[in-house]
Design an enzyme around this catalytic site. Structure first.
Site, PDB file in Angstrom:
ATOM      1  N   ASP A  20      -3.607   2.337  -5.649  1.00 45.24           N
ATOM      2  CA  ASP A  20      -2.038   2.294  -4.928  1.00 45.24           C
ATOM      3  C   ASP A  20      -1.962   1.177  -4.051  1.00 45.24           C
ATOM      4  O   ASP A  20      -1.353   1.140  -3.019  1.00 45.24           O
ATOM      5  CB  ASP A  20      -2.011   3.532  -4.353  1.00 45.24           C
ATOM      6  CG  ASP A  20      -2.536   3.850  -2.970  1.00 45.24           C
ATOM      7  OD1 ASP A  20      -3.884   3.200  -2.809  1.00 45.24           O
ATOM      8  OD2 ASP A  20      -2.301   4.257  -1.950  1.00 45.24           O
ATOM      9  N   GLU A  21      -2.748   0.002  -4.317  1.00 44.40           N
ATOM     10  CA  GLU A  21      -2.769  -1.088  -3.439  1.00 44.40           C
ATOM     11  C   GLU A  21      -2.743  -2.264  -4.261  1.00 44.40           C
ATOM     12  O   GLU A  21      -3.806  -2.373  -5.082  1.00 44.40           O
ATOM     13  CB  GLU A  21      -3.944  -0.992  -2.512  1.00 44.40           C
ATOM     14  CG  GLU A  21      -4.143  -1.289  -1.126  1.00 44.40           C
ATOM     15  CD  GLU A  21      -5.582  -1.007  -0.440  1.00 44.40           C
ATOM     16  OE1 GLU A  21      -6.032  -2.106   0.084  1.00 44.40           O
ATOM     17  OE2 GLU A  21      -5.865  -0.080  -0.761  1.00 44.40           O
TER      18      GLU A  21
ATOM     19  N   ASP B  21       0.853  -1.222   0.101  1.00 45.94           N
ATOM     20  CA  ASP B  21       0.147  -0.087   0.093  1.00 45.94           C
ATOM     21  C   ASP B  21       0.906   1.313   0.195  1.00 45.94           C
ATOM     22  O   ASP B  21       1.883   1.466   0.840  1.00 45.94           O
ATOM     23  CB  ASP B  21      -0.711  -0.074   1.371  1.00 45.94           C
ATOM     24  CG  ASP B  21      -2.053   0.994   1.191  1.00 45.94           C
ATOM     25  OD1 ASP B  21      -2.074   1.761   0.195  1.00 45.94           O
ATOM     26  OD2 ASP B  21      -2.420   1.324   2.181  1.00 45.94           O
TER      27      ASP B  21
HETATM   28 MG   LIG Z   1      -2.342   3.951   0.138  1.00 46.39          MG
END
Ligand SMILES: [Mg+2]
Length: 412
Positions: free
Chosen positions: A114-115, A16
């Site tokens: 983003d993960e 993350d």
């Molecule tokens: Mg994040």
């Protein structure tokens, strides 16, 4: 942390990125660094509408967080730098990050921009123990993008996800298989997937404040309160989560359609056409190793008016029978009133590669009949460990029939 990973345990990483949008802004505008920075709507001097997308860590010190109304963020810190999101740029860097992850293991499930989850079970020969893999991933992300990400390492997705959040930013948290319950016990119940504010309140009133409190309750008690979901909750609280890292293809949908030579009013004929389309689509999906969860009927009436009807299933499918019956049911449910049909089609979206979690361990394409082999392999692996099984040998001698051609379609 240096300890032994049991050979039979999966290695799941959750990656993350830290304060992603804000971090990209700081990367591109060095003068922002170290100052409170808020990416989101225009605050318009405190009268702006809309919300905060991401606050960097200095801004979080003022109590600003994602999804907070931008006006409130402005009140908390009027001197923060407020910028609009540049989503094209974020997705450009996101692609870079995901490419880095793919270089470590092809079994990756992107959860958001983003993960992602990564199944690195097969990667230890190349990259060393799980904690090394995590370290290498973090280093690669930093050197290639200039950004930091936090990584959680565990034997399942739930624990990995909880772990990645524990030491943010720039964290690396490992939960050794077998220590899940101890790891989770002190954490607040809100960390459990699916526990929102209301459920948390309900559980708090019953004296359950930490995940450990839930783990100590009788399983039947939670089932009585929450039904099947209660069982799920109880299992999570004990660190039990068998879900696979589901590989999604970059391809979004696949479809087949037919435009009639002349507009048709014979609905039985339309249904027959849907049968043929379902067959074609099913074969094409099987060739491409795809299954999907959402089946969409597309219908264009005389005069070009177009309608679609979708149904989302609980499981991934690609068999002609299912596609056919859903499409026909949807066609029959449309109000038709003697109108003529110009075009019909079936589309399938929410795609997943067949065999998902196991797919790329083999390093080449799966075909549907290999699904059985995969589950057999998992069983054998669980019993005897990785090393006992030579995958290639099994593939060659037992599955591929002599002379049968290999799948030619490339993966999307
Ligand atoms: Mg994040």
């Amino acid at each position: 942390m240096q300890a032994n990973w049991p050979p039979n345990a999966r290695i799941i990483l959750h990656i993350d990125m830290d304060a992603f949008y804000a971090a990209v802004e700081e990367l591109d505008q060095p003068e922002y660094r170290g100052k409170p920075l808020v990416v989101g709507a225009d605050p318009k001097g405190g009268h702006g509408r809309g919300v905060v997308s991401t606050a960097n860590y200095p801004a979080r010190k003022f109590g600003i967080h994602s999804a907070m109304p931008i006006s409130q963020a402005y009140k908390r810190c009027p001197h923060a730098i407020f910028v609009r999101g540049r989503y094209a740029r974020y997705s450009e860097i996101s692609t870079q990050v995901m490419d880095i992850l793919k270089s470590f293991s092809p079994i990756i499930q992107q959860i958001s921009i983003d993960e992602a989850f990564l199944d690195a079970t097969g990667a230890t020969n190349l990259y060393g123990p799980p904690q090394y893999i995590a370290r290498k991933i973090k280093d690669a992300i930093r050197s290639q993008t200039g950004l930091t990400g936090s990584v959680g390492v565990a034997a399942n997705k739930f624990i990995a996800k909880v772990a990645s959040d524990l030491e943010k930013p720039d964290g690396l948290t490992v939960c050794l298989p077998g220590s899940e319950q101890t790891f989770l016990a002190p954490l607040p119940i809100r960390k459990l997937w699916g526990v929102g504010e209301k459920t948390a309140e309900k559980l708090n009133k019953l004296g359950m404040k930490t995940i450990g409190d839930i783990a100590n309750v009788e399983q039947g008690h939670l089932m009585h309160m929450f039904g099947k979901w209660g069982l799920h909750l109880w299992q999570l609280s004990r660190g039990i989560d068998s879900r696979a890292v589901e590989q999604f293809t970059t391809r979004k949908s696949i479809s087949e359609e037919t435009t009639f030579e002349e507009d048709v009013m014979d609905y039985a004929f339309v249904e027959k056409t849907l049968f043929r389309i379902a067959d074609r689509l099913s074969r094409s999906m099987q060739r491409k190793n795809l299954k999907g969860r959402t089946v969409t009927l597309k219908l264009r009436w005389q005069g070009f008016e177009t309608h679609t009807r979708s149904k989302t299933l609980n499981e991934y499918v690609n068999d002609a029978e299912t596609l056919r019956s859903i499409a026909v049911r949807q066609f029959r449910a449309m109000s038709r009133e003697g109108r003529r049909v110009r075009l019909v089609g079936i589309g399938v979206s929410q795609l997943n590669t067949v065999g998902g979690e196991q797919l790329s361990l083999f390093g080449h394409q799966q075909s549907p009949q290999n699904e059985k082999l995969e589950s057999l392999l998992s069983e054998l692996k669980a019993k005897f460990g990785d090393a006992v099984i030579t995958r290639a040998a099994l593939m060659e001698s037992k599955i591929r029939k002599p002379g049968s051609s290999k799948n030619e379609d490339s993966k999307n």
